[in-house]
Write a protein that holds these residues in place. Structure first.
Motif, mmCIF file in Angstrom:
data_model
loop_
_atom_site.group_PDB
_atom_site.id
_atom_site.type_symbol
_atom_site.label_atom_id
_atom_site.label_comp_id
_atom_site.label_asym_id
_atom_site.label_seq_id
_atom_site.Cartn_x
_atom_site.Cartn_y
_atom_site.Cartn_z
ATOM 1 N N THR C 78 -20.682 22.438 -25.204
ATOM 2 C CA THR C 78 -19.377 21.841 -24.943
ATOM 3 C C THR C 78 -18.236 22.835 -25.141
ATOM 4 O OG1 THR C 78 -19.487 21.007 -27.205
ATOM 5 C CG2 THR C 78 -19.959 19.445 -25.462
ATOM 6 N N GLY C 79 -18.584 24.074 -25.519
ATOM 7 C CA GLY C 79 -17.540 25.087 -25.662
ATOM 8 C C GLY C 79 -16.875 25.094 -27.022
ATOM 9 N N ILE C 80 -17.375 24.271 -27.942
ATOM 10 C CA ILE C 80 -16.779 24.254 -29.284
ATOM 11 C C ILE C 80 -17.139 25.537 -30.029
ATOM 12 C CG2 ILE C 80 -16.824 23.098 -31.532
ATOM 13 C CD1 ILE C 80 -17.356 20.472 -29.954
ATOM 14 N N LEU C 81 -18.395 25.916 -29.964
ATOM 15 C CA LEU C 81 -18.845 27.136 -30.623
ATOM 16 C C LEU C 81 -19.240 28.184 -29.594
ATOM 17 C CD1 LEU C 81 -21.140 25.887 -33.542
ATOM 18 C CD2 LEU C 81 -18.770 26.665 -33.668
ATOM 19 N N ALA C 82 -18.984 29.428 -29.934
ATOM 20 C CA ALA C 82 -19.427 30.525 -29.081
ATOM 21 C C ALA C 82 -20.814 30.955 -29.538
ATOM 22 C CB ALA C 82 -18.443 31.683 -29.192
ATOM 23 N N PRO C 83 -21.758 31.176 -28.615
ATOM 24 C CA PRO C 83 -23.090 31.606 -29.035
ATOM 25 C C PRO C 83 -23.063 33.028 -29.585
ATOM 26 C CG PRO C 83 -22.919 31.621 -26.648
ATOM 27 C CD PRO C 83 -21.642 31.050 -27.165
ATOM 28 N N SER C 84 -24.017 33.336 -30.474
ATOM 29 C CA SER C 84 -24.091 34.707 -30.991
ATOM 30 C C SER C 84 -24.854 35.609 -30.031
ATOM 31 C CB SER C 84 -24.804 34.744 -32.345
ATOM 32 O OG SER C 84 -24.508 33.633 -33.113
ATOM 33 N N PRO C 95 -19.149 28.205 -21.199
ATOM 34 C CA PRO C 95 -18.346 27.277 -22.008
ATOM 35 C C PRO C 95 -17.411 27.956 -23.006
ATOM 36 C CG PRO C 95 -20.636 26.587 -21.957
ATOM 37 C CD PRO C 95 -20.576 27.954 -21.352
ATOM 38 N N ALA C 96 -17.879 29.023 -23.661
ATOM 39 C CA ALA C 96 -17.059 29.639 -24.697
ATOM 40 C C ALA C 96 -15.836 30.315 -24.100
ATOM 41 C CB ALA C 96 -17.891 30.643 -25.488
ATOM 42 N N ARG C 97 -15.982 30.840 -22.888
ATOM 43 C CA ARG C 97 -14.876 31.576 -22.283
ATOM 44 C C ARG C 97 -13.884 30.662 -21.599
ATOM 45 N NH1 ARG C 97 -15.572 37.166 -19.959
ATOM 46 N NH2 ARG C 97 -16.436 38.230 -21.748
ATOM 47 N N GLU C 98 -14.389 29.619 -20.974
ATOM 48 C CA GLU C 98 -13.492 28.759 -20.203
ATOM 49 C C GLU C 98 -13.591 27.332 -20.699
ATOM 50 O OE1 GLU C 98 -12.713 29.821 -15.947
ATOM 51 O OE2 GLU C 98 -14.796 30.447 -16.163
ATOM 52 N N ARG C 99 -13.238 27.163 -21.963
ATOM 53 C CA ARG C 99 -13.355 25.870 -22.614
ATOM 54 C C ARG C 99 -12.571 24.791 -21.871
ATOM 55 N NH1 ARG C 99 -10.550 22.733 -25.602
ATOM 56 N NH2 ARG C 99 -8.709 24.048 -25.740
ATOM 57 N N ILE C 100 -11.330 25.105 -21.501
ATOM 58 C CA ILE C 100 -10.472 24.082 -20.902
ATOM 59 C C ILE C 100 -10.968 23.698 -19.510
ATOM 60 C CG2 ILE C 100 -8.155 23.649 -19.996
ATOM 61 C CD1 ILE C 100 -7.031 24.901 -22.461
#
Lengths: 270, 271, 334
Positions: C78-84, C95-100
């Motif tokens: 859902t873009g809440i957390l960025a994967p390692s 998701p992490a880059r384009e959350r909105i």
């Protein structure tokens, strides 16, 4: 830019929801608004009591000190109304509800800032503004166009400076969720500092408030300019007009701190 | 050996104390805030006492001591908010209070024990550190005699009970009022102003000042501070403690009467 | 329902409801207090190299014990957390880059947490969704009408959310998550705490939405009945790794999971013997009989009732923990 506008729009939408929610508890709203008005009024009562014993405090007469009080409280009131509830970010991080904001298509900063928006905080602005108006009517000042212009400029810059402090404080809560109260030291504490004349404090304190956490630009420097008093540190008096620049720089720094905090949260998780 | 009943309340106080030790960051943040405010007010008072030495019967050092004592007691006496009352109000609002009332413990003593446990924790954490910082940064008029400190601790304890008793009344008002916010607000303002937190009550002028010094809020901060400053000697000290004990008696009895009415009301409503 | 055509087919799952994970990892650093001032750092691999693909329109159950990495995966999706580490695409978006941008394509429902406005009528929460997601008026009203009808919300629209029952509130939350036509719906324990009627209603609605809009559904739950009735495919995560990906029947077979028939007899009896069941426990007049999860309980119940005087009887379905525990007992560890 588009993102800033998006943020403002989201802020407006969410704040409106909170205002409507509060309307469900009308009496509570009235009571707390009056309370907020009175609470900030009490600190002015303390200053009045002080001046009932002395003519001059820190080199200022009562109306001049009231000018400091009115400007600082109005500026803080504006920041408190618009960003005050960012203090509860730590709570949202702890209970995980921050995540629900992260799945919405709006900047998180705007959503957190509008969170639990409380119109009752208008009480402090009202009280500060009343004292300010009284002080402006009472002070003995040779008004020039520049000095008149400086009054609104000071209030807006001051609100922005306090606003930046709120944002930095919230960003700090990403790493220390229980440390909400540290923020009070700089907002309410800063306000307590600024409502007394700078001459009251040790030079180091004034220096720190000018160069480290530049709260002096909220009202000390502009008010001293209006009153034609020299700068307590011997700095040039035109520095009063640097307030907007200082506010802008501080807001930019706060924005960076917020981004770093949010990035930290999203990579570390809760 | 303590009688069994006493042991229960001591255990309650100890467990509340423990609960508060868990919030390290919050405590550190609070200490920091107390120190910041201590410095700001200390400078303001120095300017004031510079203009008017001996204002309110205090010398400069005594005035500065008053500042740091106020900061040291602010959290313990819940002068700026905090304490048990919001939790109790929430229980009243949700009706969970009916469970509390049916327990074989005295509700007033139970919450008193909780609040004293918290007060002791706050005195040790948020009290000691700011006072020490203040004493390092400024010349304070702190007493040498251990007996004076003992008298201060006794006075502070009475002050804490007065503070509790006032807030207990406020919390119980939720039985009759739909929304506790208003009463909380009024009590918070009265406490802030009439305890001496904003300005020592000795500085309040004329009849207004005389009245302010007789109100219960004076027993919360002004009296313990004056005891520490050595302004009450011999029988004067006795009178000061008696003044506090008098308010303890009046307010705790009022709380008890209110609790009785509230219990009857709850029973009538069927919980 | 699967063969519905997808629009704008650039790339495999470009801009539609697909989910792709490739060796996704999430490592947390825990700082622990080991002394007065000493602290130790410890790395926890909450998600430890997970790969899977969910096709648009699929309904997938995502299960595992608490702390297995389930919610961490959902937070990354859902873009809440960025994967390692690893690669992640949801509806073709990182998701992490384009959350909105992603937020417009997904809907999220937490069974234990509401996103509705507590003190305002249900209707107001929907109006906010419309404005926040900029849903065109016509589409909004079409979606809202459909949700109101299928979820039976009509009478509740002007009720403040705090006055709704849990079941009504969850239905309200599900509607709120669907008004902007998300291609993917994440459901976190959507039926937890609901009464049987509400559960049926919620499940039916999800099936309808999936059939009508080809909405991809990823469901985490402790209630295997949810999965049984909604999902053909189930993924099991444990210790941050995907340990099973297949059908629910396959999982039952693998785990030899059992349903439990709890029978109260009129009097204390020796353990009963019935074909197709085995008595696992007795306590006074009560006995517990285990039946394979994929077998019908009816013949067993009939056989028991025919020979012994019954007072009461109930069936306990295997839950996620039971199935996974049983599965582990069968699998060679390694």
């Amino acid at each position: 830019m588009a993102r800033a506008l998006d943020g403002l729009r989201a802020y407006r939408l969410i704040a409106a929801m909170w205002i409507r929610s509060a309307a469900a508890y009308r009496t509570s709203f009235l009571v707390t608004a009056i309370g907020s008005f009175t609470a900030s009024g009490l600190s002015f009562a303390a200053i009045l009591l002080m001046f009932s014993h002395v003519e001059v405090l820190g080199g200022l007469l009562l109306p001049e000190a009231a000018l400091l009080y009115g400007t600082s409280n109005t500026a803080l009131g504006l920041a408190d109304l618009t960003l005050g509830n960012m203090v509860s970010l730590g709570q949202r991080v702890r209970d995980g509800t921050l995540n629900t904001l992260l799945v919405r298509p709006a900047p998180v900063l705007a959503q957190v800032a509008a969170d639990r928006f409380a119109l009752r905080r208008i009480g402090r602005i009202g009280q500060g503004a009343l004292v300010l108006i009284w002080a402006l009517a009472q002070v003995d000042v040779a008004w020039t166009p520049l000095k008149i212009l400086l009054v609104p400029v000071m209030l807006i810059s001051g609100a922005a400076i306090f606003g930046a402090v709120y944002i930095v404080g919230a960003a700090f809560q990403f790493c220390a969720q229980d440390a909400a109260e540290v923020q009070n030291s700089f907002t309410y504490g800063g306000n307590a500092l600024l409502q007394y004349p700078p001459a009251v404090f040790a030079k180091e304190v004034v220096w720190g408030a000018t160069f480290v956490i530049p709260l002096a630009f909220v009202n000390w420097l502009p008010v001293l300019y209006i009153l034609d008093r020299g700068n307590p540190l011997g700095l040039p008096t035109w520095l009063a007009f640097a307030a907007p620049a200082v506010a802008t720089a501080l807001c930019a720094a706060a924005g960076l701190a917020w981004r770093a905090g949010l990035r930290g949260y999203r990579s570390a998780g809760s | 050996m303590l009688p069994g009943v006493m042991r229960l309340y001591v255990a309650v106080a100890v467990s509340t104390f423990r609960r508060y030790t868990a919030y390290r960051a919050a405590t550190a943040a609070g200490v920091f805030t107390n120190i910041v405010f201590g410095f700001i007010v200390a400078y303001a008072y120095m300017a004031l006492w510079h203009e008017r030495p001996n204002l309110g019967g205090y010398g400069r050092e005594q005035a500065l001591t008053f500042v740091w004592i106020s900061q040291a007691l602010a959290a313990a006496m819940a002068l700026l908010g905090g304490g048990f009352q919001e939790e109790l109000q929430e229980r009243i609002r949700t009706g969970e209070i009916a469970i509390d009332l049916s327990r074989p413990v005295d509700m007033q003593l139970w919450w008193l024990a909780c609040d004293l446990g918290r007060a002791v924790f706050h005195l040790l954490s948020r009290g000691v550190v700011p006072l020490a910082v203040g004493a390092l940064a400024f010349r304070l008029a702190l007493p040498q005699s251990p007996l004076m400190w003992l008298a201060f601790l006794l006075s502070a304890l009475l002050g804490a009970v007065v503070s509790f008793a006032l807030r207990y009344l406020v919390a119980l008002s939720s039985f009759w009022l739909l929304d506790g916010a208003g009463v909380n607000m009024v009590n918070g303002l009265l406490t802030m102003f009439f305890s001496g937190m904003l300005l020592p009550l000795t500085v309040f002028p004329g009849a207004f000042g005389e009245t302010a010094r007789l109100l219960p809020w004076a027993a919360v901060l002004q009296t313990p501070a004056d005891v520490l400053l050595g302004r009450h000697h011999g029988s004067g000290l006795g009178r000061a403690l008696l003044f506090q004990a008098g308010w303890v008696l009046v307010l705790l009895s009022a709380g008890r009467a209110m609790q009785l009415r509230a219990t009857q009301r709850t029973v009538v409503q069927g919980g | 329902m699967r063969n519905k055509q997808h629009h704008g087919g650039r790339g495999r799952f470009e801009n539609n409801g697909g989910i792709e994970l490739e060796d996704v990892e999430k490592v947390f650093t825990l700082r622990r207090r080991t002394g007065v001032l000493r602290r130790s750092r410890e790395e926890v691999r909450a998600v430890d190299g997970i790969s899977f693909t969910v096709a648009p329109g699929e309904m997938v159950g995502y299960i595992g014990p608490n702390g297995a990495g389930k919610s961490t995966t959902i937070k990354m999706l859902t873009g809440i957390l960025a994967p390692s580490g690893g690669r992640l695409r949801v509806a073709g978006i990182d998701p992490a880059r384009e959350r909105i941008r992603l937020a417009h394509h997904i809907g999220v429902v937490y069974g234990q947490r509401t996103t509705l406005w507590w003190d305002l009528p249900l209707r107001d929460s929907y109006t906010l969704v419309r404005r926040l997601y900029r849903v065109p008026a016509r589409r909004f009203h079409r979606n809202l009408d459909r949700c109101v009808e299928l979820l039976d919300l009509g009478a509740l629209m002007d009720t403040p959310v705090r006055q709704l029952s849990l079941g009504q509130r969850v239905r309200g939350d599900i509607a709120a998550a669907l008004l902007h036509d998300p291609a993917i719906l994440y459901l976190d324990e959507p039926t937890i705490g609901l009464d049987a009627v509400s559960k049926v209603k919620v499940r039916g609605f999800l099936q309808d939405i999936n059939a009508e809009h080809n909405t991809t559904v990823l469901l985490t739950t402790h209630d295997l009945t949810d999965i049984e009735q909604l999902c053909r495919r189930v993924m099991v995560i444990d210790h941050g790794r995907l340990v099973y990906d297949g059908t629910l029947d396959g999982l039952h077979t693998l785990g030899e999971s059992e349903r439990t028939l709890i029978v109260d007899f009129e009097r204390v009896l020796p353990p009963v013997t019935v074909p197709g069941a085995r008595t696992v426990k007795t306590d006074g007049p009560r006995q517990w009989l285990a039946i394979p999860a994929d077998a019908s309980a009816a013949p067993v119940v009939a056989a028991v009732a025919a020979h012994h005087p019954l007072v009461d009887l109930s069936i306990r379905e295997p839950d996620v923990e039971d199935v996974i525990a049983a599965m582990y007992a069968r699998l060679p560890r390694g």
